[in-house]
Scaffold this motif. Structure first.
Motif, PDB file in Angstrom:
ATOM      1  N   LEU A 168      30.813 -21.760  17.851  1.00 56.87           N
ATOM      2  CA  LEU A 168      30.628 -21.006  16.613  1.00 56.87           C
ATOM      3  C   LEU A 168      30.994 -21.856  15.398  1.00 56.87           C
ATOM      4  CD1 LEU A 168      32.026 -17.502  17.608  1.00 56.87           C
ATOM      5  CD2 LEU A 168      29.641 -18.128  17.225  1.00 56.87           C
ATOM      6  N   GLU A 169      32.064 -22.636  15.537  1.00 58.33           N
ATOM      7  CA  GLU A 169      32.488 -23.474  14.416  1.00 58.33           C
ATOM      8  C   GLU A 169      31.444 -24.517  14.059  1.00 58.33           C
ATOM      9  OE1 GLU A 169      36.126 -26.557  13.277  1.00 58.33           O
ATOM     10  OE2 GLU A 169      36.198 -25.378  15.119  1.00 58.33           O
ATOM     11  N   SER A 171      28.038 -24.313  15.007  1.00 58.34           N
ATOM     12  CA  SER A 171      26.687 -23.788  14.813  1.00 58.34           C
ATOM     13  C   SER A 171      26.571 -22.907  13.576  1.00 58.34           C
ATOM     14  CB  SER A 171      26.258 -22.984  16.043  1.00 58.34           C
ATOM     15  OG  SER A 171      27.136 -21.880  16.266  1.00 58.34           O
ATOM     16  N   LEU A 172      27.648 -22.155  13.271  1.00 64.05           N
ATOM     17  CA  LEU A 172      27.544 -21.269  12.115  1.00 64.05           C
ATOM     18  C   LEU A 172      27.267 -22.006  10.815  1.00 64.05           C
ATOM     19  CD1 LEU A 172      30.206 -18.454  12.687  1.00 64.05           C
ATOM     20  CD2 LEU A 172      27.722 -18.278  12.667  1.00 64.05           C
ATOM     21  N   LEU A 175      23.574 -22.610  10.923  1.00 67.06           N
ATOM     22  CA  LEU A 175      22.747 -21.403  10.827  1.00 67.06           C
ATOM     23  C   LEU A 175      22.815 -20.785   9.440  1.00 67.06           C
ATOM     24  CD1 LEU A 175      23.553 -19.747  14.277  1.00 67.06           C
ATOM     25  CD2 LEU A 175      21.529 -21.052  13.628  1.00 67.06           C
ATOM     26  N   ILE A 176      24.010 -20.822   8.842  1.00 70.26           N
ATOM     27  CA  ILE A 176      24.155 -20.231   7.508  1.00 70.26           C
ATOM     28  C   ILE A 176      23.831 -21.246   6.423  1.00 70.26           C
ATOM     29  CG2 ILE A 176      25.801 -19.184   5.915  1.00 70.26           C
ATOM     30  CD1 ILE A 176      27.293 -18.090   8.323  1.00 70.26           C
TER      31      ILE A 176
END
Length: 463
Positions: A168-169, A171-172, A175-176
């Protein structure tokens, strides 16, 4: 996919390049992070085992020995109020240990690892084992002095939580950040292309026929060569259009009167019944057509000179040879005018860089202009020489000359002096002036050394 605008093309190219760079970097960083996490977790397991080894050595095995088959079991439950309680799961339940004595009995263990089978003779260091519904990472540390085996373990789902957090750290932000980055790149590209929009507005608002260059305030360095080339092209285009307009005006001005005269003569010849009168009007019409042809020839000569200026193709020309050719062409005219022409060749050859047709037109019109202003029995002298870094052409006559106050106006198109004779149309000296301009030459109208008449001097710089 074809993109309609340069703005969209640049925006998507930049976004694609960023994705091509950031995505592999993110994957490599993620894999490196996971590797570091695994190594750190394995290090904690080994450190825990060695800590237990030191404790066992100081406490002694008898103090740790229990009364049941599983020895002393360390509970792992925590109270609901414990800060370790998170969503019904505890971090404490994800780690555990075993201490096995020399006889293979478990003397001390956490409840979550108490049922783990004793290690085999070949079990050592790190290994992956399955216990119930979970997969464990186990470190085995045998103590040769006391015959004790210490085992520490960690559930893999604990590591998976760390993996998911790392995913998450990494990829976010992509993605954002990528959509936001696309918006910011679009704004930056639009702002960077603002000079092109200014250039478009400047060209759209440009008046037809304007000779003013296109100017952009604070134009970027990359756009300055484009502006220079564009202004050069616009200047050449406007010059070409101006030549076309000038030629059209010349034709309309010069051909209207002779055409009307020819039409009148032809109508008169058709209307008369007297053969002598009809023959006379036809002769007048023939002279008018001949004069018209001569006028068209001069207009075409002007057009050729203008075209020569636009082409920019120069070559080495021998002025003496060109003058000999022009004199041969004008021989019938010289004989008919009863004027003596002399040619002084002070050097065998005078080589200049220029346009042969323009130089021939210059010499031809200078001689014709002199012949036209001389009465019968007059004299014209042509001389060509090299003086320093210039070729000097002198045409001297002993005619009536031109007063000094009127010499500046004789180069205007269609200007004719009152003393001229013959079928001149006021274009001769205009052609001479244009041919001189093509060669960066200077023209001077001076007094004739014969006392009366005119001296025309043309100085053509040599390469």
């Amino acid at each position: 996919m074809k993109l309609a605008s340069l703005h969209a093309r640049l925006r998507w190219l930049i976004v694609v390049v960023l994705i091509a760079v950031l995505l592999p970097l993110g994957v490599l960083s993620f894999r490196r992070t996971i590797t570091e996490v695994d190594e750190l977790s394995d290090g904690r397991l080994a450190q825990s085992a060695r800590t237990l080894q030191v404790l066992v050595e100081h406490a002694g095995m008898n103090a740790l020995r229990g009364h049941d088959a599983y020895g002393v079991q360390v509970p792992i439950e925590v109270s609901p109020a414990s800060p370790l309680k998170m969503h019904g799961d505890t971090f404490e339940s994800e780690v555990g240990f075993q201490i096995i004595d020399r006889s293979g009995h478990v003397t001390l263990a956490t409840t979550n690892l108490s049922a783990l089978p004793p290690p085999g003779a070949s079990d050592k260091d790190f290994q992956n084992v399955r216990l119930g519904a979970y997969r464990w990472r186990v470190f085995t540390l045998p103590d040769a002095a006391d015959g004790v085996v210490i085992r520490t373990g960690e559930r893999y789902d604990s590591r998976h939580d760390i993996t998911r957090a790392a995913w998450l750290e990494h990829s976010l932000p992509l993605l954002i950040g990528l959509p936001l980055l696309a918006v910011l790149v679009g704004w930056a590209v639009r702002r960077g292309l603002r000079p092109l929009e200014s250039l478009t507005r400047a060209l759209s608002s440009r008046e037809p026929g304007s000779h003013e260059p296109v100017v952009l305030q604070d134009a970027p360095l990359e756009l300055q060569p484009v502006l220079a080339a564009l202004n050069g092209q616009l200047a050449r285009l406007e010059d070409a259009l101006e030549r076309e307009r000038r030629f059209s005006a010349d034709v309309a001005h010069e051909l209207r009167t002779p055409l009307a005269s020819v039409m009148i003569n032809l109508e008169s010849a058709m209307a008369t019944i007297d053969p002598a009168e009809a023959n006379a009007t036809l002769v007048s019409a023939q002279h008018g057509i001949a004069g018209l042809a001569r006028r068209i020839e001069q207009l075409l000569a002007l057009a050729r000179l203008e075209a020569g200026a636009a082409s920019g193709q120069r070559s080495s020309i021998d002025l003496v040879a060109v003058a000999m050719t022009v004199i041969e062409e004008l021989a019938p005219v010289i004989a008919e005018s009863d004027v003596e022409l002399s040619f002084a060749r002070l050097t065998p050859a005078v080589i200049v860089q220029g346009y042969e047709a323009a130089l021939a037109a210059l010499l031809r019109n200078l001689l014709e202009n002199a012949l036209r202003h001389l009465p019968a029995g007059g004299q014209v002298q042509l001389s060509i020489e090299q003086v320093g870094r210039a070729a000097i052409v002198d045409v001297i006559d002993d005619g009536p000359g031109i007063p000094a106050e009127r010499r500046a106006s004789v180069f205007a198109r269609f200007h004719r002096e009152a003393s001229s004779r013959g079928d001149g149309y006021g274009l001769g000296l205009s052609i001479v002036q244009r041919a001189a301009q093509l060669h960066d030459a200077s023209i001077e109208l001076l007094d004739s050394p014969h006392g009366s008449g005119l001296r025309v001097r043309v100085a053509i710089p040599l390469p």
